[in-house]
Enzyme design. Structure first.
Site, short mmCIF file in Angstrom:
data_model
loop_
_atom_site.label_atom_id
_atom_site.label_comp_id
_atom_site.label_asym_id
_atom_site.label_seq_id
_atom_site.Cartn_x
_atom_site.Cartn_y
_atom_site.Cartn_z
N ASP A 41 0.84 -1.19 0.00
CA ASP A 41 0.00 0.00 0.00
C ASP A 41 0.88 1.25 0.00
OD1 ASP A 41 -2.89 1.09 0.57
OD2 ASP A 41 -1.54 2.22 1.88
N TYR A 46 2.97 9.70 -0.27
CA TYR A 46 3.96 9.11 0.64
C TYR A 46 5.39 9.33 0.12
CZ TYR A 46 -0.01 6.42 2.57
OH TYR A 46 -1.21 6.02 3.11
N LYS A 71 -2.52 5.80 -4.43
CA LYS A 71 -3.65 6.70 -4.18
C LYS A 71 -3.42 8.06 -4.82
CE LYS A 71 -3.85 4.59 0.40
NZ LYS A 71 -2.43 4.49 0.80
N HIS A 104 -7.50 9.30 -2.39
CA HIS A 104 -6.94 9.27 -1.03
C HIS A 104 -7.90 9.85 0.02
CE1 HIS A 104 -2.68 9.15 0.92
NE2 HIS A 104 -3.59 8.85 1.81
N1 LIG Z 1 -5.70 6.01 3.41
C1 LIG Z 1 -5.22 6.78 4.36
O1 LIG Z 1 -5.64 7.94 4.53
C2 LIG Z 1 -4.16 6.24 5.27
C3 LIG Z 1 -3.84 6.91 6.47
C4 LIG Z 1 -2.86 6.36 7.30
C5 LIG Z 1 -2.23 5.17 6.93
N2 LIG Z 1 -2.52 4.55 5.75
C6 LIG Z 1 -1.87 3.27 5.35
O2 LIG Z 1 -1.98 2.36 6.42
C7 LIG Z 1 -0.69 1.84 6.72
C8 LIG Z 1 -0.59 1.43 8.18
O3 LIG Z 1 -0.89 2.50 9.04
P1 LIG Z 1 0.19 3.26 9.93
O4 LIG Z 1 1.52 3.11 9.30
O5 LIG Z 1 -0.34 4.62 10.15
O6 LIG Z 1 0.12 2.54 11.35
P2 LIG Z 1 0.05 1.04 11.91
O7 LIG Z 1 0.34 0.05 10.86
O8 LIG Z 1 -1.21 0.93 12.69
O9 LIG Z 1 1.23 1.08 12.99
C9 LIG Z 1 2.57 1.21 12.61
C10 LIG Z 1 3.39 1.37 13.89
O10 LIG Z 1 3.28 0.19 14.69
C11 LIG Z 1 4.58 -0.34 14.93
N3 LIG Z 1 4.48 -1.81 14.85
C12 LIG Z 1 4.24 -2.54 13.75
N4 LIG Z 1 4.20 -3.85 14.05
C13 LIG Z 1 4.43 -3.95 15.38
C14 LIG Z 1 4.53 -5.04 16.28
N5 LIG Z 1 4.37 -6.31 15.85
N6 LIG Z 1 4.78 -4.78 17.59
C15 LIG Z 1 4.95 -3.51 18.02
N7 LIG Z 1 4.87 -2.43 17.22
C16 LIG Z 1 4.61 -2.65 15.89
C17 LIG Z 1 5.47 0.24 13.84
O11 LIG Z 1 6.79 0.37 14.29
P3 LIG Z 1 8.03 -0.32 13.50
O12 LIG Z 1 7.99 0.20 12.09
O13 LIG Z 1 9.23 0.15 14.26
O14 LIG Z 1 7.81 -1.82 13.59
C18 LIG Z 1 4.84 1.60 13.61
O15 LIG Z 1 5.31 2.53 14.58
C19 LIG Z 1 0.24 3.01 6.34
O16 LIG Z 1 1.59 2.60 6.24
C20 LIG Z 1 -0.38 3.42 5.03
O17 LIG Z 1 0.01 2.53 3.99
C21 LIG Z 1 -3.49 5.08 4.92
#
Ligand SMILES: NC(=O)c1ccc[n+]([C@@H]2O[C@H](COP(=O)([O-])OP(=O)(O)OC[C@H]3O[C@@H](n4cnc5c(N)ncnc54)[C@H](OP(=O)(O)O)[C@@H]3O)[C@@H](O)[C@H]2O)c1
Length: 272
Positions: A41, A46, A71, A104
């Site tokens: 994704d 990004y 997106k 997006h």
């Molecule tokens: N459409 C939209 O508007 C939108 C908005 C926000 C996000 N997104 C998408 O959603 C994806 C995921 O969301 P996100 O990146 O915001 O947050 P997330 O996936 O909920 O959380 C990522 C965080 O959790 C940590 N983490 C991951 N696995 C872990 C584990 N097993 N144990 C402990 N900590 C862990 C990561 O640290 P480490 O990297 O150090 O492991 C990072 O700090 C984004 O990358 C993006 O592609 C889309």
């Protein structure tokens, strides 16, 4: 795999790439592919589509085995703008086609999301995009897109985690055969893992709290796209298909609801 309303298939769990940039970003995305992730994704905003494309090439995995989502940003809403923006993303990625193209954010004040979606349908007809969808759309915006274009988005990617379970919108998706993708599925690594409810369930199943949360998404019928820069955590996050939560466990996880992580309300949030 999950079947989309246009007949295409999408992996049951994906890899989020927000913040994975530069050489370290490429290494993290390659290691996610090596761990077994087959859904990536990204987004023009990004600023890492090049890294995603490079990681795909370096992994040596055949292109057709990887499901790539990108997106369209707010500044490119509009018919001609969408076609140009897509070409920019496709060039960044260095790919012939994109598996899923999303709007997006809806940006209701600008009011161009319907014509933007129409242009995406055109890209699909030309074979440049395999599936078309949206992100951060409410029931109202989805209804309008469906009635004015005659096409139901294959996916709505929304904020979804135990702090914000989105029951009402998920029901709407189910009624219209729209697949729910969960962004920030781990609530961005917030204080979720310290919740007693989650650690008790994790201990009962012999898994980690993160795995409990990702399994919760899976059993809600949603596709989570967790991001991790660490190969070890990437493997942990993918390993959620060997246990099952009870209805009561799912309900108690959903009871942790407290609201959005930040002020990402689609009615008002504007990202260009
Ligand atoms: N459409 C939209 O508007 C939108 C908005 C926000 C996000 N997104 C998408 O959603 C994806 C995921 O969301 P996100 O990146 O915001 O947050 P997330 O996936 O909920 O959380 C990522 C965080 O959790 C940590 N983490 C991951 N696995 C872990 C584990 N097993 N144990 C402990 N900590 C862990 C990561 O640290 P480490 O990297 O150090 O492991 C990072 O700090 C984004 O990358 C993006 O592609 C889309």
């Amino acid at each position: 795999m999950k079947k989309l309303n246009d007949g295409n298939q999408l992996p049951a769990l994906g890899f989020g790439t927000y913040k994975l940039t530069g050489d370290d970003g490429i290494d993290s995305i390659v290691s996610a592919l090596e761990a077994g992730y087959r859904l990536l994704d990204t987004a023009l905003n990004y600023k890492n589509e090049r890294e995603v494309g490079e990681a795909i090439r370096r992994s040596g995995i055949p292109r057709e085995e990887i499901f790539v989502t990108t997106k369209l940003p707010g500044r490119h809403h509009g018919s001609d703008e969408t076609l140009l923006s897509f070409e920019e993303s496709r060039m960044n990625l260095g790919l012939d086609y994109v598996d899923l193209y999303l709007i997006h954010w809806p940006l209701p004040r600008i009011d161009k999301y319907v014509e933007t979606f129409r242009a995406m349908i055109k890209l699909r007809e030309e074979g440049l995009v395999r599936s078309v969808g949206v992100s951060n759309f409410t029931e109202q915006y989805l209804t309008r897109v469906i009635s004015e274009t005659g096409v139901t988005p294959a996916v709505n990617q929304i904020e979804l985690h135990p702090r914000f379970p989105q029951g009402h919108l998920r029901e709407f998706h189910a009624r219209h055969d729209i697949l729910t993708e969960s962004w920030s599925p781990l609530a961005r690594g917030s204080d979720l893992w310290t919740e007693q409810i989650i650690s008790d369930i994790a201990a009962a199943h012999g898994v980690t709290p993160t795995q409990v949360v990702l399994r919760w998404h899976h059993q809600l019928g949603a596709v989570p796209i967790p991001k991790s820069s660490s190969p070890e955590r990437q493997r942990e996050n993918l390993d959620v298909f060997g246990f099952e939560l009870s209805h009561a466990e799912i309900a108690s996880i959903s009871s942790l609801e407290s609201g959005r992580l930040w002020d990402g309300d689609p009615e008002t949030n504007e990202e260009f």
